[in-house]
Design a protein around this motif. Structure first.
Motif, PDB file in Angstrom:
ATOM      1  N   LEU A  15       0.840  -1.193   0.000  1.00 28.87           N
ATOM      2  CA  LEU A  15       0.000   0.000   0.000  1.00 28.87           C
ATOM      3  C   LEU A  15       0.875   1.243   0.000  1.00 28.87           C
ATOM      4  O   LEU A  15       1.832   1.326   0.777  1.00 28.87           O
ATOM      5  CB  LEU A  15      -0.894   0.012   1.248  1.00 28.87           C
ATOM      6  N   GLY A  16       0.544   2.188  -0.868  1.00 24.75           N
ATOM      7  CA  GLY A  16       1.239   3.468  -0.904  1.00 24.75           C
ATOM      8  C   GLY A  16       0.243   4.608  -0.803  1.00 24.75           C
ATOM      9  O   GLY A  16      -0.848   4.535  -1.370  1.00 24.75           O
ATOM     10  N   VAL A  17       0.622   5.657  -0.080  1.00 22.91           N
ATOM     11  CA  VAL A  17      -0.249   6.816   0.128  1.00 22.91           C
ATOM     12  C   VAL A  17       0.580   8.086   0.000  1.00 22.91           C
ATOM     13  O   VAL A  17       1.694   8.161   0.526  1.00 22.91           O
ATOM     14  CB  VAL A  17      -0.907   6.777   1.531  1.00 22.91           C
ATOM     15  N   THR A 152      -6.497  13.198  10.131  1.00 17.13           N
ATOM     16  CA  THR A 152      -5.331  14.015   9.787  1.00 17.13           C
ATOM     17  C   THR A 152      -4.045  13.197   9.917  1.00 17.13           C
ATOM     18  O   THR A 152      -2.957  13.762  10.002  1.00 17.13           O
ATOM     19  CB  THR A 152      -5.245  15.260  10.702  1.00 17.13           C
ATOM     20  N   LEU A 153      -4.168  11.888   9.917  1.00 18.23           N
ATOM     21  CA  LEU A 153      -2.993  11.026  10.023  1.00 18.23           C
ATOM     22  C   LEU A 153      -2.026  11.295   8.869  1.00 18.23           C
ATOM     23  O   LEU A 153      -2.443  11.644   7.765  1.00 18.23           O
ATOM     24  CB  LEU A 153      -3.401   9.551   9.994  1.00 18.23           C
ATOM     25  N   SER A 154      -0.742  11.093   9.117  1.00 24.54           N
ATOM     26  CA  SER A 154       0.273  11.242   8.070  1.00 24.54           C
ATOM     27  C   SER A 154       0.175  10.073   7.090  1.00 24.54           C
ATOM     28  O   SER A 154      -0.473   9.058   7.370  1.00 24.54           O
ATOM     29  CB  SER A 154       1.667  11.260   8.698  1.00 24.54           C
ATOM     30  N   ALA A 155       0.855  10.203   5.965  1.00 21.84           N
ATOM     31  CA  ALA A 155       0.886   9.120   4.976  1.00 21.84           C
ATOM     32  C   ALA A 155       1.400   7.834   5.619  1.00 21.84           C
ATOM     33  O   ALA A 155       0.830   6.758   5.430  1.00 21.84           O
ATOM     34  CB  ALA A 155       1.751   9.516   3.781  1.00 21.84           C
ATOM     35  N   ARG A 156       2.461   7.939   6.397  1.00 24.97           N
ATOM     36  CA  ARG A 156       3.029   6.762   7.063  1.00 24.97           C
ATOM     37  C   ARG A 156       2.018   6.118   8.016  1.00 24.97           C
ATOM     38  O   ARG A 156       1.861   4.897   8.039  1.00 24.97           O
ATOM     39  CB  ARG A 156       4.291   7.140   7.825  1.00 24.97           C
ATOM     40  N   GLU A 157       1.337   6.937   8.799  1.00 29.59           N
ATOM     41  CA  GLU A 157       0.357   6.409   9.749  1.00 29.59           C
ATOM     42  C   GLU A 157      -0.817   5.746   9.031  1.00 29.59           C
ATOM     43  O   GLU A 157      -1.311   4.704   9.474  1.00 29.59           O
ATOM     44  CB  GLU A 157      -0.142   7.530  10.663  1.00 29.59           C
TER      45      GLU A 157
END
Length: 182
Positions: A15-17, A152-157
C-alpha cells in the motif's frame, strides 16, 4: 482444489499513500505457498533512483525482482522521469517474449505521484494518490481511503493502520509491516 491451485504462491499486501507532499509505501511480510506460511518477514519494498522513488511488488518474487531491476534501468535511462520509465517498462513487459511471462505487479510512489504497473501493459495513476496491490489490497485500499478522508494522520500512519486492518482480514497478509517514506 486442484494441485496447481494448492501450489499457488499467494502473499503480500502493498500500500502506498501520498499526503501533504510526502509519500509512504509499505507492505506486510507474509509469503504463503498454498495454505502454508513459508515466511513472516519477506521484504517487498525497495528504494530506487537515488532514494527518490519507492517501489513495492506483489507476485512471484523472482519475477518482481527482475521487473524492479528493469524498472530501475528505465529510470536511469530516462533521468528519473517516472511516467516515461513506467510506460517503457509496461511496453517491454507486454512485448518481450521473456518478460511477458513474468507474474508480478509493481506499486510505485514519489512525493508527487503514485503508479501501479501491471504485466498487461497498464500504467495506472489513481486519482486519490493511493496505490494498493496484492492479496489484501482491497482491504488496505478501503481503509486508506477512509483514513485519508476522515483523519489528519500522516501518509506513514495511514499506511501502517491500513495494513494492520488488512492483516486482520486477509489470511495472506500479516502484521510484520515495513514502511518506507519519501
Amino acid at each position: 482444489m486442484k494441485h496447481d491451485e494448492q501450489l499457488l504462491i499467494r502473499s503480500t499486501t502493498v500500500l502506498g499513500v501520498i499526503r501533504d507532499g510526502k509519500a509512504a509505501l509499505g507492505s506486510d511480510g507474509q509469503m504463503t505457498l498454498g495454505n502454508t506460511v513459508l515466511k513472516h518477514s519477506t521484504r517487498k519494498t525497495r528504494r530506487l533512483y537515488h532514494g527518490q522513488i519507492i517501489a513495492g511488488f506483489a507476485g512471484a518474487t523472482a519475477d518482481a525482482v527482475t521487473l524492479l531491476d528493469r524498472f530501475e534501468e528505465k529510470l536511469e535511462a530516462f533521468s528519473g522521469r517516472l511516467e516515461r520509465a513506467a510506460v517503457e517498462l509496461a511496453r517491454d513487459w507486454r512485448t518481450d517474449k521473456y518478460l511477458r511471462r513474468l507474474e508480478a505487479m509493481l506499486a510505485i510512489v514519489t512525493a508527487e505521484k503514485a503508479l501501479i504497473i501491471s504485466g498487461t501493459g497498464d500504467v495506472i495513476e489513481p486519482e486519490d494518490g493511493i496505490v494498493a496491490i496484492g492479496s489484501g489490497s482491497m482491504y488496505a485500499l478501503a481503509a486508506a481511503r477512509s483514513l485519508l478522508a476522515h483523519t489528519t494522520l500522516s501518509a506513514r500512519e495511514i499506511v501502517h493502520e491500513s495494513l494492520k486492518i488488512a492483516a486482520d482480514i486477509c489470511i495472506y497478509t500479516n502484521d510484520h509491516i515495513v514502511i518506507e517514506e519519501v
